[in-house]
Design an enzyme around this catalytic site. Structure first.
Site, PDB file in Angstrom:
ATOM      1  N   GLU A   8      41.191   7.144  15.196  1.00 25.82           N
ATOM      2  CA  GLU A   8      41.923   8.532  14.812  1.00 25.82           C
ATOM      3  C   GLU A   8      43.575   8.109  14.668  1.00 25.82           C
ATOM      4  OE1 GLU A   8      42.827  13.102  16.961  1.00 25.82           O
ATOM      5  OE2 GLU A   8      40.175  12.051  17.006  1.00 25.82           O
ATOM      6  N   LYS A   9      44.343   7.444  15.915  1.00 28.04           N
ATOM      7  CA  LYS A   9      45.777   7.885  15.356  1.00 28.04           C
ATOM      8  C   LYS A   9      45.293   5.612  15.909  1.00 28.04           C
ATOM      9  CE  LYS A   9      46.039  10.997  19.651  1.00 28.04           C
ATOM     10  NZ  LYS A   9      44.123  11.651  18.911  1.00 28.04           N
ATOM     11  N   ASP A 104      38.731  10.385  17.968  1.00 29.70           N
ATOM     12  CA  ASP A 104      37.959  11.499  19.152  1.00 29.70           C
ATOM     13  C   ASP A 104      37.111  11.928  19.595  1.00 29.70           C
ATOM     14  OD1 ASP A 104      41.202  10.612  19.932  1.00 29.70           O
ATOM     15  OD2 ASP A 104      42.182  11.776  19.956  1.00 29.70           O
ATOM     16  N   ASP A 106      35.864  15.066  19.817  1.00 29.75           N
ATOM     17  CA  ASP A 106      35.399  16.163  20.029  1.00 29.75           C
ATOM     18  C   ASP A 106      35.590  16.720  18.546  1.00 29.75           C
ATOM     19  OD1 ASP A 106      38.488  16.134  18.600  1.00 29.75           O
ATOM     20  OD2 ASP A 106      39.001  16.292  20.604  1.00 29.75           O
ATOM     21  N   TYR A 328      40.643  11.057  28.252  1.00 31.82           N
ATOM     22  CA  TYR A 328      40.889  11.697  26.825  1.00 31.82           C
ATOM     23  C   TYR A 328      40.593  13.082  27.746  1.00 31.82           C
ATOM     24  CZ  TYR A 328      40.134  14.139  22.953  1.00 31.82           C
ATOM     25  OH  TYR A 328      39.623  14.584  21.647  1.00 31.82           O
ATOM     26  N   ARG A 330      42.196  15.741  25.998  1.00 32.53           N
ATOM     27  CA  ARG A 330      41.719  17.334  25.093  1.00 32.53           C
ATOM     28  C   ARG A 330      40.137  17.320  25.282  1.00 32.53           C
ATOM     29  NH1 ARG A 330      45.385  17.714  20.656  1.00 32.53           N
ATOM     30  NH2 ARG A 330      47.141  16.484  20.602  1.00 32.53           N
TER      31      ARG A 330
END
Length: 653
Positions: A8-9, A104, A106, A328, A330
């Site tokens: 994702e990043k 991520d 989620d 993580y 979030r």
């Protein structure tokens, strides 16, 4: 076989590469590994929804006649500056025999990478073979464990569908209602953009209605009466419990509104016998609070340090990505998987080295204990936020990062202490025919409160006596006859609701069931996590400040005149959380495959069409008449006008 990992990043991509075969060869936008596999990354969202005029040029102008805007075939475009990275991923996909989705863990992370894979033309056959890598801890050992446990990405399709429905529903609702109310506001002479959203507007509504309740509040005097009962160990203070016969002199909350009544009872009980009707004493355990979810962490940090939700999220993200000291961040979960319990020794040792103030708590922890937080049944895609086993890096932490780390670490340490134990006593007396109750509470064993150290007395978890008499009560037996020396009357005034603060507004958002109007929905919401998501709540609050609808007055959060005017102009269904909460419930049902995408979107489009019809015939909102738009909103509007003269599109709403 060549594997392509899509993170994702960049930070997550580098963490994955570090756990895979060396040597690493860094290229523009990706890393090549020793075995020929590649790791690439998104930079958050590489793609975004088209603006309305991307579907039809007529939407460059905002006109009520063109609403509602609907979309038959949804399309995405590269975000500004992201085309180069998209091209890198597209080229890498061509040479990959296997794709690993490493977004991520989620809903948003699932969609973010899924939509890139889909947008770049990956065949249905290849998409069916994509693997899913779930990483909640960026340390090498944790990443290696995750790499050894790849899942089929198709198992997470419901999560992606739910995120897709949310994204498109937000677009339809926000675009249509923002344009409609901005145009309606112009009828009253308001030249700012009146932004409306499915989460931001109900949050604004909470603050506006709280401000109105405070402004309209009229204090009312009331009285309480305590009997002072003699005892060798010190007087016992027992609170009068008015009988049903006193109802005409009480309000709906049972408060006594007549001082004469209180004085009459005080006279009656003076120098009278106090007969003990009940005398109970018991020990009550209190389990440790669970490890943090993001919202719980933000609430505690706001109360303790005055930090905003956005500041807490930024610190937590840095602790996770930059320092690799926490898992993580979030997360909406407050539980841990059973398998994680075996890592407690390494994590607690790391806590002792990173947060030296917690060393006594580390030394006193009993790692053989297993609190209620270890529960596989309550862990979803990600678990609670806890420290990692990394033991270095404290010197690089900012002051706020260190505070957030200590909160997370302390909450984790609590899981290795026994319950705190309280002694509770309750005495019921009859004096001159009246009923009086005394309660007492005393901490007997600190248990999990031990890691709190000097802060033990200022915790929100500290039980509070529900009466003024919080002292330890002396030993009294049922049937004992004591002596009431006198009655003591307390003059009180009802108090208005408290203004929202960062912490209390977050609590309201996560416990939104208290504010809905629909009783049936209240019951449903007791099992949900409130408005928005863990990742978006901080941004929603900040957005309302940026758009000039909220402002800070010290620690208090209040609505501006523009915010008040918007809520007063909106129909109740748009400004109360019922509709948004119903959405959240349906989106979660999609994740759990109890609801599908098409019926949800169809119902939404019908609802938006109905709202637009109401707005189309609505009069100019009086609440907005004469108001000046907030400075930022006025600038946004002026720049939009300038762009329209050049034939360019309206900025996103």
């Amino acid at each position: 076989m060549t594997r392509l990992y899509i993170a994702e990043k960049p930070s997550l991509g580098r963490a994955i590469a570090a756990a895979l075969p060396a040597p690493q060869k860094k290229h523009e936008g990706y890393i090549e590994l020793g075995n020929g596999d590649r790791v690439t990354w998104c930079v958050g969202h590489l793609l975004e929804q088209l603006e309305p005029d991307g579907y039809d040029p007529k939407y460059k102008q905002w006109r009520m006649a063109d609403l509602p805007i609907t979309v038959a075939q949804w399309r995405l475009k590269a975000r500004r500056g992201m085309g180069k990275q998209l091209a890198v991923i597209k080229q890498l996909l061509k040479g990959a025999s296997e794709i690993v989705h490493a977004g991520d863990p989620d809903r948003e992370g699932q969609l973010l990478v899924d939509e890139v894979i889909d947008h770049l033309g990956t065949s249905a056959e290849r998409k069916a073979q994509v693997k899913r890598l779930l990483i909640a801890d960026l340390n090498v050992s944790a990443v290696q464990r995750a790499l050894a446990d790849l899942k089929p990405n198709r198992d997470f399709a419901p999560l992606s569908v739910s995120a897709l429905a949310r994204s498109r529903a937000d677009w339809l609702y926000g675009m249509n209602l923002t344009r409609a109310y901005t145009l309606l506001g112009q009828k009253a002479g308001y030249q700012g953009v009146l932004s409306v959203g499915r989460v931001q507007t109900p949050v604004l509504g909470l603050v506006v209605r709280r401000d109105e309740a405070i402004a309209q509040f009229e204090p009312t005097p009331y009285w309480v009466l305590d009997a002072l009962i003699a005892h060798p160990e010190g007087p016992i203070r027992a609170r009068w419990q008015p009988s049903d016969a006193c109802a005409p002199w009480q309000d709906e909350a049972g408060r006594v509104l007549s001082r004469k009544l209180a004085e009459h009872v005080a006279t009656r009980i003076e120098q009278q016998e106090a007969i003990t009707l009940e005398a109970t004493r018991k020990e009550k355990p209190q389990a440790a609070p669970l490890p943090y979810s993001l919202s719980a962490l933000q609430i505690d940090a706001a109360k303790r340090y005055g930090m905003s939700a956005q500041e807490v999220l930024a610190c937590a993200q840095k602790l996770y990505e930059g320092h690799k000291l926490i898992t993580y961040p979030r997360s909406d979960c407050r539980y841990l998987p059973q398998a994680h319990w075996s890592e407690a020794a390494g994590i607690t040792q790391a806590i002792g080295q990173i947060a030296t103030a917690l060393k006594p708590g580390v030394e006193g922890a009993d790692l053989s204990l297993r609190s209620r937080c270890w529960n596989d049944a309550k862990v979803g895609a990600h678990h609670a936020i806890i420290p990692t086993s990394k033991r270095s890096g404290s010197a690089a932490l900012s002051a706020n990062e260190a505070k957030i780390y200590r909160l997370i670490a302390r909450q984790y340490l609590m899981q290795f202490y026994p319950p705190a134990r309280y002694g509770e006593a309750r005495l019921v007396f009859e004096i001159a025919g009246g009923r009086f109750i005394a309660k007492g509470r005393q901490l007997l064993q600190s248990g999990w409160r031990t890691p709190l150290g000097a802060n033990a007395n200022d915790q929100d978890n500290e039980p509070k006596a529900d009466q003024a008499n919080a002292a330890t009560l002396p030993l009294v037996q049922q049937g004992d006859r004591l002596h009431c020396e006198r009655g003591e009357i307390g003059d009180k005034m009802t108090e208005p609701p408290k203004r929202f603060t960062e912490a209390s507004l977050l609590q309201a958002i996560t416990g939104i069931g208290r504010f809905v109007q629909d009783d049936a929905l209240k019951a449903i919401l007791r099992e949900t996590d409130g408005l928005g998501t863990e990742a978006t709540r901080a941004g929603i609050i900040e957005l309302l400040f940026k758009r000039g609808f909220l402002q800070r007055q010290g620690k208090a959060i209040v609505a501006t005149a523009a915010g008040q005017g918007l809520i007063q102009a909106l129909p109740a269904q748009a400004s109360y959380p019922d509709m948004t909460a119903r959405w959240e419930s349906q989106l979660q049902d999609m994740v759990e495959q109890r609801c599908s995408y098409t019926p949800f979107m169809s119902a939404l489009e019908q609802q938006i069409a109905g709202l637009i019809e109401q707005i189309r015939i609505a009069p100019a909102p009086v609440a907005l008449a004469g108001l000046s738009a907030p400075v930022k909103a006025r600038r946004r509007k002026r720049s939009a006008v300038g762009r329209r003269r050049k034939g360019q599109k309206k900025p996103p709403s």
